[in-house]
Each structure stands twice: as structure tokens, then as C-alpha cells.
Write a protein that holds these residues in place. Sequence first.
Motif, PDB file in Angstrom:
ATOM      1  N   GLY A 144       0.804  -1.204   0.000  1.00  0.00           N
ATOM      2  CA  GLY A 144       0.000   0.000   0.000  1.00  0.00           C
ATOM      3  C   GLY A 144       0.842   1.261   0.000  1.00  0.00           C
ATOM      4  N   LEU A 145       0.226   2.371   0.365  1.00  0.00           N
ATOM      5  CA  LEU A 145       0.916   3.662   0.376  1.00  0.00           C
ATOM      6  C   LEU A 145       2.082   3.612   1.359  1.00  0.00           C
ATOM      7  CD1 LEU A 145      -2.191   6.049   0.368  1.00  0.00           C
ATOM      8  CD2 LEU A 145      -0.797   5.347  -1.593  1.00  0.00           C
ATOM      9  N   LEU A 146       3.230   4.114   0.921  1.00  0.00           N
ATOM     10  CA  LEU A 146       4.479   3.907   1.650  1.00  0.00           C
ATOM     11  C   LEU A 146       5.035   5.230   2.185  1.00  0.00           C
ATOM     12  CD1 LEU A 146       6.185   1.345   2.144  1.00  0.00           C
ATOM     13  CD2 LEU A 146       7.559   1.976   0.142  1.00  0.00           C
ATOM     14  N   LYS A 147       5.594   5.175   3.400  1.00  0.00           N
ATOM     15  CA  LYS A 147       6.267   6.323   4.000  1.00  0.00           C
ATOM     16  C   LYS A 147       7.777   6.189   3.798  1.00  0.00           C
ATOM     17  CE  LYS A 147       2.705   6.718   7.572  1.00  0.00           C
ATOM     18  NZ  LYS A 147       2.411   6.611   9.029  1.00  0.00           N
ATOM     19  N   GLU A 148       8.460   7.317   3.900  1.00  0.00           N
ATOM     20  CA  GLU A 148       9.906   7.343   3.654  1.00  0.00           C
ATOM     21  C   GLU A 148      10.648   6.338   4.541  1.00  0.00           C
ATOM     22  OE1 GLU A 148      11.692   9.292   1.543  1.00  0.00           O
ATOM     23  OE2 GLU A 148      10.270  10.838   0.900  1.00  0.00           O
ATOM     24  N   GLU A 149      10.378   6.368   5.835  1.00  0.00           N
ATOM     25  CA  GLU A 149      11.116   5.506   6.752  1.00  0.00           C
ATOM     26  C   GLU A 149      10.803   4.029   6.514  1.00  0.00           C
ATOM     27  OE1 GLU A 149       7.435   7.052   9.007  1.00  0.00           O
ATOM     28  OE2 GLU A 149       8.921   7.825   7.570  1.00  0.00           O
ATOM     29  N   GLN A 150       9.579   3.736   6.045  1.00  0.00           N
ATOM     30  CA  GLN A 150       9.224   2.355   5.736  1.00  0.00           C
ATOM     31  C   GLN A 150       9.986   1.866   4.505  1.00  0.00           C
ATOM     32  OE1 GLN A 150       4.990   2.994   5.346  1.00  0.00           O
ATOM     33  NE2 GLN A 150       4.571   2.191   7.404  1.00  0.00           N
ATOM     34  N   ALA A 151      10.093   2.723   3.516  1.00  0.00           N
ATOM     35  CA  ALA A 151      10.848   2.368   2.309  1.00  0.00           C
ATOM     36  C   ALA A 151      12.307   2.098   2.654  1.00  0.00           C
ATOM     37  CB  ALA A 151      10.731   3.481   1.283  1.00  0.00           C
ATOM     38  N   GLN A 152      12.880   2.917   3.503  1.00  0.00           N
ATOM     39  CA  GLN A 152      14.279   2.741   3.889  1.00  0.00           C
ATOM     40  C   GLN A 152      14.484   1.421   4.621  1.00  0.00           C
ATOM     41  OE1 GLN A 152      16.818   4.586   2.950  1.00  0.00           O
ATOM     42  NE2 GLN A 152      18.239   3.208   4.009  1.00  0.00           N
ATOM     43  N   GLN A 153      13.555   1.084   5.522  1.00  0.00           N
ATOM     44  CA  GLN A 153      13.666  -0.173   6.265  1.00  0.00           C
ATOM     45  C   GLN A 153      13.556  -1.372   5.332  1.00  0.00           C
ATOM     46  OE1 GLN A 153      11.084  -0.504   9.681  1.00  0.00           O
ATOM     47  NE2 GLN A 153      11.354  -2.720   9.850  1.00  0.00           N
ATOM     48  N   LEU A 154      12.622  -1.315   4.394  1.00  0.00           N
ATOM     49  CA  LEU A 154      12.453  -2.425   3.450  1.00  0.00           C
ATOM     50  C   LEU A 154      13.684  -2.590   2.574  1.00  0.00           C
ATOM     51  CD1 LEU A 154       8.733  -1.813   2.415  1.00  0.00           C
ATOM     52  CD2 LEU A 154       9.589  -3.679   3.847  1.00  0.00           C
ATOM     53  N   LYS A 155      14.256  -1.475   2.149  1.00  0.00           N
ATOM     54  CA  LYS A 155      15.469  -1.527   1.331  1.00  0.00           C
ATOM     55  C   LYS A 155      16.612  -2.173   2.111  1.00  0.00           C
ATOM     56  CE  LYS A 155      18.570  -0.632  -1.803  1.00  0.00           C
ATOM     57  NZ  LYS A 155      18.656  -1.433  -3.058  1.00  0.00           N
ATOM     58  N   GLU A 156      16.793  -1.763   3.359  1.00  0.00           N
ATOM     59  CA  GLU A 156      17.874  -2.308   4.177  1.00  0.00           C
ATOM     60  C   GLU A 156      17.684  -3.796   4.439  1.00  0.00           C
ATOM     61  OE1 GLU A 156      17.875   0.190   7.620  1.00  0.00           O
ATOM     62  OE2 GLU A 156      18.828   1.888   6.575  1.00  0.00           O
ATOM     63  N   ALA A 157      16.430  -4.250   4.473  1.00  0.00           N
ATOM     64  CA  ALA A 157      16.147  -5.666   4.711  1.00  0.00           C
ATOM     65  C   ALA A 157      16.435  -6.518   3.481  1.00  0.00           C
ATOM     66  CB  ALA A 157      14.696  -5.851   5.127  1.00  0.00           C
ATOM     67  N   GLY A 158      16.486  -5.881   2.304  1.00  0.00           N
ATOM     68  CA  GLY A 158      16.773  -6.635   1.089  1.00  0.00           C
ATOM     69  C   GLY A 158      15.658  -6.688   0.075  1.00  0.00           C
ATOM     70  N   VAL A 159      14.569  -5.934   0.312  1.00  0.00           N
ATOM     71  CA  VAL A 159      13.487  -5.892  -0.675  1.00  0.00           C
ATOM     72  C   VAL A 159      14.027  -5.313  -1.980  1.00  0.00           C
ATOM     73  CG1 VAL A 159      11.293  -4.796  -1.275  1.00  0.00           C
ATOM     74  CG2 VAL A 159      11.621  -5.755   1.009  1.00  0.00           C
ATOM     75  N   ASP A 160      13.832  -6.054  -3.062  1.00  0.00           N
ATOM     76  CA  ASP A 160      14.354  -5.642  -4.364  1.00  0.00           C
ATOM     77  C   ASP A 160      13.412  -4.683  -5.077  1.00  0.00           C
ATOM     78  OD1 ASP A 160      16.732  -7.625  -4.737  1.00  0.00           O
ATOM     79  OD2 ASP A 160      15.054  -8.875  -4.100  1.00  0.00           O
ATOM     80  N   ARG A 161      12.109  -4.912  -4.888  1.00  0.00           N
ATOM     81  CA  ARG A 161      11.124  -4.220  -5.728  1.00  0.00           C
ATOM     82  C   ARG A 161       9.896  -3.875  -4.881  1.00  0.00           C
ATOM     83  NH1 ARG A 161      10.511  -7.051 -11.305  1.00  0.00           N
ATOM     84  NH2 ARG A 161      12.272  -5.675 -11.714  1.00  0.00           N
TER      85      ARG A 161
END
Length: 332
Positions: A144-161
Motif C-alpha cells: 500500500g501507500l508507503l512512507k519514507e522511513e518504511q521504504a528505507q527499512q524495506l530496502k535495508e532488509a533486502g526488498v528488491d522491488r
Amino acid sequence: MNWLQLAEEVIAGKIISNEEALAILNSDDDELLKVMDGAFAIRKHYYGKKVKLNMIMNAKSGYCPEDCGYCSQSSKSTAPIEKYPFITKEEILAGAKRAFDNKIGTYCIVASGRGPTRKDVNVVSEAVTEIKEKYGLKVCACLGLLKEEQAQQLKEAGVDRYNHNLNTSERHHSYITTSHTYEDRVNTVEIAKKHGISPCSGAIIGMKETKEDVVNIARALHQLDADSIPVNFLNAIDGTKLEGTKELNPRYCLKVLALFRYINPTKEIRISGGREVNLGSLQPLGIYAANSIFVGDYLTTEGQEANSDYRMLEDLGFEIELSEKQEEAFCS
């Protein structure tokens, strides 16, 4: 129209005009194989004969406050669907193992709702870290709709897309939903991009839009620079606003896939929800424009048996694209 010549011009860098784009959608059915031949020339130039396989894990079903007219999980829907809260990390990991064992290269973790809670993001992040270590799969999150800090956490965890579909043109958007704006959707894709996550965004065709709307959404996705573009064909569900809508036929669906390839020549085009219902026996022809499909079930609707998809790709002479760990497991 010389479709193969147009395809060669696209490969050389041409951006097709609105007139040419509409000509694809309005082309006579007798021209269909020529239109698809051009689309395949573009697809083959960038992707050869490889096909990316994707699988959905429906991590949370129902309980959505949004009013999207196509969705059985929306607050306005009366469709009798299974509803459950966010699943556990262990369930997400079990789905990843199924994906790995079935030669699925991209594992898509999808949850209903306006946007994820902190707990949701934590569960996904912990699961993704283990998925990358154990299976090496590409992971796509759709929360769903994403916040900046959530995107950063997902990226650090390894989410590719990160997937967040625009769904339809800006003009037609308010007909489909009023609980969020077109700009909200664009903003979420831009947030994912900003944090180094590959953007995935697509469309749903057959929601009473015009052909001009279809061209506009294909162009919007080009301008957004979405790396992966799922093209869904409406499978109208009883109990939703679009119940009973049946505007599509297999030939038009193929022309839509061709259009998306001509406008987004270098991108992953994925035949997504509704392909079995709307493409029917012409599904194999879609692979000549698209280079990616979902295998298995969707969110609240069933897909066809996975073995039918594998057989279809084998009969076509196409090759499934595997991850490095899958190459080691299946090709050693």
C-alpha cells in the motif's frame, strides 16, 4: 501500418506517437499476428526468449478501508472472500520455499490495506532477510501507500522491488476510487525509487476506460520509469462496483500487451490478474509481447494450474529465468 518496421524504429530509440499507439489498439483482427510479430521483435531484442516467473503471497486479506471499484477486499465490496490479519514470518518463509522449489524467480508479498503498520513492515523485513540468505529470490513487496522511513527499512532488509499500481489513467482514476488520489499512488512509487527500490507499477484494463486512457496509462508508466509493469485484465468479481463488467476479448488483450511493449520496450511486461479468463486459449500468444507471468493464484481469485503454465512455456520454446541459487539446485 508496417508493424515490424515500427518495432525496428522503437528498438532504435523512437517513441511512438499517440496516433501510432491508438492504431495498435484499433488494428483489424486480421493484422493481429503482424502486430504481435513487431512486439516480439522488441521483446526478443531486450529479453531473448526468457520468461520471468512470479508468485503472490497474500499476506493479509480483506479489512481494507479503501473503496477501489475492482477489488473484492475493499470496504465497499460484498464479495464473500476469506479475511485474515497479517500472516507470520514463518508463513512468509514457507511461501518463499514453495516459490523456490517451483522455479519462481520473484516472490511477491502482498497485503491489503491503505498502508502498512510498523509491525507489518517489521515482519516483512525480518522475513526478507532470511529469504535472501536461504533462497536468493528477488522479493517484491506490495503493502500500500508507503512512507519514507518504511521504504528505507524495506530496502535495508533486502526488498528488491516495490509494487504500487497506477491502475488506470489520471483522468479515469476518480471513477475507480475516491479514497486516495492518483498522485498518492505516483508518490509511493517515487518514494520507493528514492530509496533505491526497483519500482513496479502497472494497470488494470477493462474498467470502462477509453482506448485513449489505455495509451495514457502506458505512457504514464513509461514516464514513471517503472522497471516492471504488470498488465492486469479485469476479472469482474460479484459484489464489487465493477460487477458484471465484460468489455474485453482475447484479441484486444493481445493488442494491449503489444501496446505496452511498443511504449515500454526495455521493461519487464508481466501478464497478470485475469489472463486466464480474458486471454483464454490465446494465452501463449501473450508471451510474444510480455516476458513475465504470475504462476498460481492471485489475491482472491484462482489462477490456472502451474503445470499448465510450465507446459505452455515449454511448448513455445521459451526458457524460465532462474535465480543463481535455483541454477545451482536445478541445473547442477
